[in-house]
Design an enzyme around this catalytic site. Structure first.
Site, PDB file in Angstrom:
ATOM      1  CB  THR A  44      -1.601 -15.250 -47.051  1.00 25.13           C
ATOM      2  OG1 THR A  44      -2.008 -15.665 -48.368  1.00 25.13           O
ATOM      3  CG2 THR A  44      -0.094 -15.101 -47.006  1.00 25.13           C
ATOM      4  N   GLY A  45      -4.373 -15.591 -45.510  1.00 21.48           N
ATOM      5  CA  GLY A  45      -5.837 -15.695 -45.575  1.00 21.48           C
ATOM      6  C   GLY A  45      -6.308 -17.036 -45.035  1.00 21.48           C
ATOM      7  N   GLY A  49     -12.353 -20.356 -45.330  1.00 22.45           N
ATOM      8  CA  GLY A  49     -12.375 -20.937 -46.666  1.00 22.45           C
ATOM      9  C   GLY A  49     -11.227 -21.888 -46.972  1.00 22.45           C
ATOM     10  CE1 TYR A 197     -10.852 -13.173 -56.979  1.00 25.82           C
ATOM     11  CE2 TYR A 197     -11.696 -14.223 -58.963  1.00 25.82           C
ATOM     12  CZ  TYR A 197     -11.163 -14.311 -57.691  1.00 25.82           C
ATOM     13  OH  TYR A 197     -10.914 -15.556 -57.134  1.00 25.82           O
TER      14      TYR A 197
END
Ligand SMILES: NC(=O)c1ccc[n+]([C@@H]2O[C@H](COP(=O)([O-])OP(=O)(O)OC[C@H]3O[C@@H](n4cnc5c(N)ncnc54)[C@H](OP(=O)(O)O)[C@@H]3O)[C@@H](O)[C@H]2O)c1
Length: 316
Positions: A44-45, A49, A197
């Site tokens: 995922t993502g 990055g 976060y």
């Protein structure tokens, strides 16, 4: 410029270069050259990055890689770029917005239409500072993207992971989990971005540990990790953008270096036998005392089940 200033610039440059070299040599690396041909992996993502670097390396090793991303253009571009570099055509994109429970459910339906097994799930996507509004599912947005969305995603994929055992779930957390709490994590406006976060990253480790306990004996292992401080868009801010480029490049890991621990957990033979542990630099590491707390993990599990509206037949 006088001689003193030149010497000053010289020594600053030498120091920065030395730090970069030191970082290069102290970073943990995934040294195993295991191939992944025949394996099916979700990252995922994966359009940028650490996630992109993870997907790229797994595709290089021959895996079928499914990229779960929330932007069609970025997802398709990432797939094209990975295919171009690896010549592995088994790289696909499926739309996944972790801030929407219906999107998570659609992703899993779409995945199951074409795949019959899943060897590795890399819960990598993460965000910070996504805005102060609650999502349409009634959750703090960063919490939903970083924990509640991945929680539902993983639960929905557990039956297929069990069928595919030995299989692995990898949860990308952060050393900032040490500063987190689970108290009132879904209360609107209770915490700022940074604390939210940290809270979400504590939830990542608690979730991984609890899932590992629940899946004991099934052949599905679950581990969490801190990737290091990595130079990615997670740190994008307009205010410090220019300084950021220099400092991050100098002090932080590259995304390829930041992906090493995820890769290690995905490919190394010995990781088939390890579950419920936390890794840094490709080595098992200590997690915070809160992350080890089984009671907290149970409390978080119940809260998450309610918030994402897990159906009785989906309980594990
Ligand atoms: N960088 C570090 O130093 C560091 C340190 C500790 C932990 N981590 C963790 O590492 C993981 C990867 O982060 P990164 O540093 O590689 O940052 P990144 O480059 O910003 O990547 C984050 C990924 O998550 C995706 N994402 C964000 N919101 C999403 C949503 N609603 N649905 C689906 N995907 C979404 C992003 O997509 P878009 O491109 O569309 O935004 C992007 O692909 C995160 O879990 C982060 O917490 C990073």
């Amino acid at each position: 410029m006088n001689v003193d200033s030149i010497m000053w610039v010289f020594w600053v440059t030498v120091t920065l270069v030395l730090i970069k070299i030191l970082n290069k040599f102290s970073n943990g690396r995934c040294y195993t050259d295991n191939v992944m041909i025949g394996k099916v992996v979700i990252v995922t993502g994966a359009n940028s990055g650490i996630g992109y670097a993870t997907a790229l390396e797994l595709a290089k090793r021959g895996a079928k890689v499914i990229l779960g991303c929330r932007d069609d253009k970025k997802g398709i571009e990432a797939v094209e770029s990975i295919i171009k570099q690896t010549k592995n055509k088994n790289v696909k994109y499926i739309y996944l917005d972790l801030s929407s429970l219906s999107s998570v459910r659609k992703f899993v339906e779409e995945f199951k239409k074409s795949e019959f097994k899943l060897d590795v799930l890399v819960n990598n996507a993460g965000a910070s500072g996504m805005g102060r509004s609650m999502t349409e599912d009634g959750m703090v947005k960063d919490m939903q993207v970083n924990h509640f969305g991945p929680f539902l995603l993983t639960l929905l994929l557990v039956p297929i992971l069990k069928r595919s055992a030995p299989s692995r779930v990898i949860v990308v957390s952060s050393m900032l989990h040490r500063l987190g709490t689970i108290e009132g994590v879904n209360e609107e406006g209770r915490y700022g971005y940074f604390q939210t976060y940290c809270n979400s990253k504590l939830c990542n480790v608690l979730f991984a540990n609890e899932l590992a306990r629940r899946l004991k004996g099934t052949g599905v292992v679950v581990n969490s990790l801190h990737p290091g401080q990595v130079n990615t868009s997670l740190y994008k801010t307009t205010l410090f953008e220019k300084l950021r480029c220099l400092v991050l490049y100098t002090f932080f890991k590259s995304p390829e270096e930041g992906a090493q621990t995820s890769l290690y957990l995905a490919v190394a033979d010995e990781c088939d036998q390890i579950s419920g542990k936390y890794f840094v630099d490709c080595k098992e590491s200590g997690m915070s005392w809160k992350a080890e707390d089984r009671y907290l993990a149970g409390e978080l599990w119940s809260m998450s089940e309610k918030l994402v509206k897990v159906r009785p037949e989906e309980w594990i």
